[in-house]
Design an enzyme around this catalytic site. Sequence first.
Site, PDB file in Angstrom:
ATOM      1  N   ASP A 129      -1.513 -13.302   8.044  1.00  3.01           N
ATOM      2  CA  ASP A 129      -2.157 -14.590   8.291  1.00  3.01           C
ATOM      3  C   ASP A 129      -1.857 -15.038   9.723  1.00  3.01           C
ATOM      4  O   ASP A 129      -0.697 -15.039  10.149  1.00  3.01           O
ATOM      5  CB  ASP A 129      -1.641 -15.627   7.289  1.00  3.01           C
ATOM      6  CG  ASP A 129      -2.371 -16.950   7.403  1.00  3.01           C
ATOM      7  OD1 ASP A 129      -3.420 -17.089   6.754  1.00  3.01           O
ATOM      8  OD2 ASP A 129      -1.888 -17.842   8.123  1.00  3.01           O
ATOM      9  N   ASN A 137      -8.368 -23.490  16.619  1.00  3.86           N
ATOM     10  CA  ASN A 137      -9.708 -24.061  16.443  1.00  3.86           C
ATOM     11  C   ASN A 137      -9.830 -25.442  17.096  1.00  3.86           C
ATOM     12  O   ASN A 137     -10.821 -25.746  17.753  1.00  3.86           O
ATOM     13  CB  ASN A 137     -10.051 -24.165  14.955  1.00  3.86           C
ATOM     14  CG  ASN A 137     -10.453 -22.828  14.355  1.00  3.86           C
ATOM     15  OD1 ASN A 137     -10.888 -21.922  15.070  1.00  3.86           O
ATOM     16  ND2 ASN A 137     -10.317 -22.693  13.054  1.00  3.86           N
ATOM     17  N   HIS A 142     -13.988 -23.412  17.477  1.00  7.42           N
ATOM     18  CA  HIS A 142     -14.061 -22.440  16.383  1.00  7.42           C
ATOM     19  C   HIS A 142     -14.469 -21.053  16.882  1.00  7.42           C
ATOM     20  O   HIS A 142     -14.076 -20.040  16.280  1.00  7.42           O
ATOM     21  CB  HIS A 142     -15.037 -22.933  15.313  1.00  7.42           C
ATOM     22  CG  HIS A 142     -14.508 -24.079  14.512  1.00  7.42           C
ATOM     23  ND1 HIS A 142     -13.714 -23.903  13.394  1.00  7.42           N
ATOM     24  CD2 HIS A 142     -14.620 -25.421  14.679  1.00  7.42           C
ATOM     25  CE1 HIS A 142     -13.374 -25.084  12.898  1.00  7.42           C
ATOM     26  NE2 HIS A 142     -13.915 -26.026  13.659  1.00  7.42           N
ATOM     27  N   ASP A 146     -12.702 -17.561  15.978  1.00  5.40           N
ATOM     28  CA  ASP A 146     -13.403 -16.343  15.537  1.00  5.40           C
ATOM     29  C   ASP A 146     -13.014 -15.153  16.408  1.00  5.40           C
ATOM     30  O   ASP A 146     -12.859 -14.031  15.906  1.00  5.40           O
ATOM     31  CB  ASP A 146     -14.914 -16.550  15.594  1.00  5.40           C
ATOM     32  CG  ASP A 146     -15.420 -17.528  14.543  1.00  5.40           C
ATOM     33  OD1 ASP A 146     -14.651 -17.842  13.611  1.00  5.40           O
ATOM     34  OD2 ASP A 146     -16.585 -17.966  14.657  1.00  5.40           O
ATOM     35  N   GLU A 172      -8.555 -16.588   8.160  1.00  2.40           N
ATOM     36  CA  GLU A 172      -7.695 -15.834   9.071  1.00  2.40           C
ATOM     37  C   GLU A 172      -6.715 -14.936   8.329  1.00  2.40           C
ATOM     38  O   GLU A 172      -5.699 -14.516   8.880  1.00  2.40           O
ATOM     39  CB  GLU A 172      -6.925 -16.809   9.981  1.00  2.40           C
ATOM     40  CG  GLU A 172      -5.884 -17.668   9.290  1.00  2.40           C
ATOM     41  CD  GLU A 172      -6.431 -18.942   8.665  1.00  2.40           C
ATOM     42  OE1 GLU A 172      -5.637 -19.869   8.450  1.00  2.40           O
ATOM     43  OE2 GLU A 172      -7.649 -19.005   8.392  1.00  2.40           O
TER      44      GLU A 172
END
Length: 267
Positions: A129, A137, A142, A146, A172
Amino acid sequence: VIIDDFVPDLILLNLYYPECLGMEMAAILRQKPSNASVPIVFLSREQNLSRHLAAIQRGGDDFFIHPVDTDHLVTSLMARIRRTRVLRELTIRDAMTGLLNHSTFNERLEQAIRQHGRNSAPFAFAMVDIDNFKRINDGYGHAAGDQAIRNLARTLKQSLRPVDTLGRFGGEEFAILMPVEEPGEAFRIMDGIRQKFSRIQHSHGGHTFQCTFSCGIAMYPDFSGMAELGETADEGLYIAKDKGRNSVILIQKQNGNLLVSTGSGGN
């Protein structure tokens, strides 16, 4: 059942077997979700059209009357197989990263658990994670988040071995299935990837940033079944986050007691 251990590209059936009808076998095969899109083709000497239609209604996709020209049969079957492989890739892969999606990864994990009963080969189940992902973000947008996800997916693919299975669980979070000789092997691999990823400079929209990940590892058969593996790996993730993130936590059982090993970047 042997067919449970792999996903065939195509199933070729006769219409008649000593103990059952091929159409009955097709209906049974179609009950397994992973076989829903697998082409089932019948090859039989049966001339009765109503039998052909009945076989197709029970799960078949096509019917060839034997004898059939070998080149025609092979060409037709290979064309179906190629289309099936393309469609399968679209349904089993995560669109952003190209990794196995959550449901497909779970199918591979179930398969590994079944195979363990026959060959007794241990494996590690790892959950990964990205740390402080919301901060990425919020701070960079965002699209930057990504980009970090894609960069981690690429790092994992490049660093893991061909025998390892890698999937994106969503957001994630990633999952890894690793056949290993001993637990320390999985720990060393994941800790090496952790260090490599922490050094990457991510760039997006004129901003450059770094990020890390935390990892929890559970061993099979120390923890048996998908639920117990998942819960244990999640517990490892929780410990890693609680320690300050950028850590790998391996959880084993030793003489009935839990043994926790840690690799950390000190962040």
